[in-house]
Design an enzyme around this catalytic site. Sequence first.
Site, PDB file in Angstrom:
ATOM      1  N   HIS A 122     -19.891  -3.480   6.814  1.00 33.19           N
ATOM      2  CA  HIS A 122     -21.190  -3.292   6.405  1.00 33.19           C
ATOM      3  C   HIS A 122     -21.251  -3.371   4.940  1.00 33.19           C
ATOM      4  CE1 HIS A 122     -21.015   0.614   5.220  1.00 33.19           C
ATOM      5  NE2 HIS A 122     -20.150   0.821   6.149  1.00 33.19           N
ATOM      6  N   HIS A 131     -10.803 -16.109  -1.115  1.00 28.16           N
ATOM      7  CA  HIS A 131     -10.301 -16.278  -0.026  1.00 28.16           C
ATOM      8  C   HIS A 131      -9.965 -15.005   0.518  1.00 28.16           C
ATOM      9  CE1 HIS A 131      -6.406 -17.996   2.166  1.00 28.16           C
ATOM     10  NE2 HIS A 131      -7.067 -17.136   2.915  1.00 28.16           N
TER      11      HIS A 131
HETATM   12  C1  LIG Z   1       0.885 -11.413  -4.860  1.00 35.07           C
HETATM   13  C2  LIG Z   1       1.737 -12.748  -4.850  1.00 35.07           C
HETATM   14  C3  LIG Z   1       0.721 -13.815  -4.851  1.00 35.07           C
HETATM   15  C4  LIG Z   1       2.570 -12.847  -5.832  1.00 35.07           C
HETATM   16  O1  LIG Z   1       3.521 -14.065  -5.890  1.00 35.07           O
HETATM   17  P1  LIG Z   1       4.494 -14.138  -7.108  1.00 35.07           P
HETATM   18  O2  LIG Z   1       3.644 -14.435  -8.288  1.00 35.07           O
HETATM   19  O3  LIG Z   1       5.194 -15.676  -6.469  1.00 35.07           O
HETATM   20  O4  LIG Z   1       5.269 -13.072  -7.071  1.00 35.07           O
HETATM   21  P2  LIG Z   1       6.939 -12.663  -6.828  1.00 35.07           P
HETATM   22  O5  LIG Z   1       7.037 -13.002  -5.335  1.00 35.07           O
HETATM   23  O6  LIG Z   1       7.662 -13.082  -8.045  1.00 35.07           O
HETATM   24  O7  LIG Z   1       6.807 -11.159  -7.127  1.00 35.07           O
HETATM   25  C5  LIG Z   1       6.693 -10.590  -8.222  1.00 35.07           C
HETATM   26  C6  LIG Z   1       6.810  -8.961  -8.061  1.00 35.07           C
HETATM   27  O8  LIG Z   1       5.726  -8.299  -7.413  1.00 35.07           O
HETATM   28  C7  LIG Z   1       6.323  -7.850  -6.371  1.00 35.07           C
HETATM   29  N1  LIG Z   1       5.321  -8.327  -5.263  1.00 35.07           N
HETATM   30  C8  LIG Z   1       4.934  -9.485  -4.970  1.00 35.07           C
HETATM   31  N2  LIG Z   1       4.074  -9.502  -3.915  1.00 35.07           N
HETATM   32  C9  LIG Z   1       4.102  -8.544  -3.421  1.00 35.07           C
HETATM   33  C10 LIG Z   1       3.162  -7.534  -2.279  1.00 35.07           C
HETATM   34  N3  LIG Z   1       2.595  -8.537  -1.478  1.00 35.07           N
HETATM   35  N4  LIG Z   1       3.363  -6.263  -2.153  1.00 35.07           N
HETATM   36  C11 LIG Z   1       4.325  -5.497  -2.960  1.00 35.07           C
HETATM   37  N5  LIG Z   1       4.936  -6.083  -3.801  1.00 35.07           N
HETATM   38  C12 LIG Z   1       4.838  -7.467  -4.202  1.00 35.07           C
HETATM   39  C13 LIG Z   1       7.707  -8.267  -6.009  1.00 35.07           C
HETATM   40  O9  LIG Z   1       8.386  -7.495  -5.292  1.00 35.07           O
HETATM   41  C14 LIG Z   1       8.045  -8.767  -7.502  1.00 35.07           C
HETATM   42  O10 LIG Z   1       8.550  -7.515  -7.919  1.00 35.07           O
HETATM   43  P3  LIG Z   1      10.363  -7.796  -8.370  1.00 35.07           P
HETATM   44  O11 LIG Z   1      10.590  -8.857  -9.408  1.00 35.07           O
HETATM   45  O12 LIG Z   1      10.490  -6.226  -9.019  1.00 35.07           O
HETATM   46  O13 LIG Z   1      11.098  -7.931  -7.070  1.00 35.07           O
HETATM   47  C15 LIG Z   1       2.571 -13.023  -3.352  1.00 35.07           C
HETATM   48  O14 LIG Z   1       3.523 -12.149  -3.447  1.00 35.07           O
HETATM   49  C16 LIG Z   1       1.587 -12.453  -2.394  1.00 35.07           C
HETATM   50  O15 LIG Z   1       1.546 -11.390  -1.926  1.00 35.07           O
HETATM   51  N6  LIG Z   1       0.856 -13.596  -1.641  1.00 35.07           N
HETATM   52  C17 LIG Z   1      -0.081 -13.476  -0.685  1.00 35.07           C
HETATM   53  C18 LIG Z   1       0.586 -13.927   0.655  1.00 35.07           C
HETATM   54  C19 LIG Z   1      -0.511 -14.081   1.782  1.00 35.07           C
HETATM   55  O16 LIG Z   1      -1.276 -12.942   2.006  1.00 35.07           O
HETATM   56  N7  LIG Z   1      -0.839 -15.139   2.193  1.00 35.07           N
HETATM   57  C20 LIG Z   1      -2.060 -15.113   3.230  1.00 35.07           C
HETATM   58  C21 LIG Z   1      -2.444 -16.507   3.417  1.00 35.07           C
HETATM   59  S1  LIG Z   1      -3.746 -16.448   4.620  1.00 35.07           S
END
Ligand SMILES: CC(C)(COP(=O)(O)OP(=O)(O)OC[C@H]1O[C@@H](n2cnc3c(N)ncnc32)[C@H](O)[C@@H]1OP(=O)(O)O)[C@@H](O)C(=O)NCCC(=O)NCCS
Length: 196
Positions: A122, A131
């Site tokens: 709400h 998104h």
């Molecule tokens: C946040 C996000 C975009 C980052 O992606 P990225 O830039 O490729 O980042 P990386 O995977 O290289 O991670 C970078 C650091 O952040 C941390 N990290 C990334 N995503 C995280 C998450 N969701 N929760 C906690 N830590 C996270 C990783 O552990 C990494 O740390 P490290 O280097 O110490 O291991 C991605 O991890 C994510 O969560 N994407 C969303 C996926 C999703 O919800 N999809 C739904 C579609 S409907």
Amino acid sequence: MIDVAESAGFQNQGILDIPLKVGKKVLGYSIVGTDDQIPDYVNDAVFIVTIGHIKDASLRIKLHQKIIDAGGTLATIIASTSHVSKHALIEEGSVIMHRAVVNADASIGRGCIINTFANIEHDANIGDYCHISTGAMVNGNCKVGNETFLGSQSVMVNGIEITAGCVIGAGSLIRRNITQKGIYSGNPTTLKIILP
Ligand SMILES: CC(C)(COP(=O)(O)OP(=O)(O)OC[C@H]1O[C@@H](n2cnc3c(N)ncnc32)[C@H](O)[C@@H]1OP(=O)(O)O)[C@@H](O)C(=O)NCCC(=O)NCCS
């Protein structure tokens, strides 16, 4: 997107894609042309942009603008299985996917994706071209700035605000306002990268 549009009663007249894909099919529907042919369809169809966004909404915005510039109309699609309060506002070109909930007095801006099982509580306010991913929880009175991505199963505590253009990782717990544009993740959510 196609499945959700079907559930909402839309009839698919064809798909526009990149030249390499013309002639192929998606879910039984033909790819009939490329994006350059948008003007050919503006009088007979409404459009859905199926490109999603995680780190950058720019392609999705560009395609929406291309349709608008050609005089086309963007469909606003509400899945038959979702619940959208009659007191909520959904702006043009947004898609509410299956089992999502948009509660009373919430508002969703233009061109958003409110993904499967997302909950917009709400009085929450989602800006343009956001998104909100699968199962994300935007609690009451929260505000999400334009072009922000909120990852799957993230939780925004009541009344929290996130500034425009942010990327919030899956499973984040957001308990403090986010005022700096950047990539954030974790519980508690911390800044990983500042975005320009
Ligand atoms: C946040 C996000 C975009 C980052 O992606 P990225 O830039 O490729 O980042 P990386 O995977 O290289 O991670 C970078 C650091 O952040 C941390 N990290 C990334 N995503 C995280 C998450 N969701 N929760 C906690 N830590 C996270 C990783 O552990 C990494 O740390 P490290 O280097 O110490 O291991 C991605 O991890 C994510 O969560 N994407 C969303 C996926 C999703 O919800 N999809 C739904 C579609 S409907």
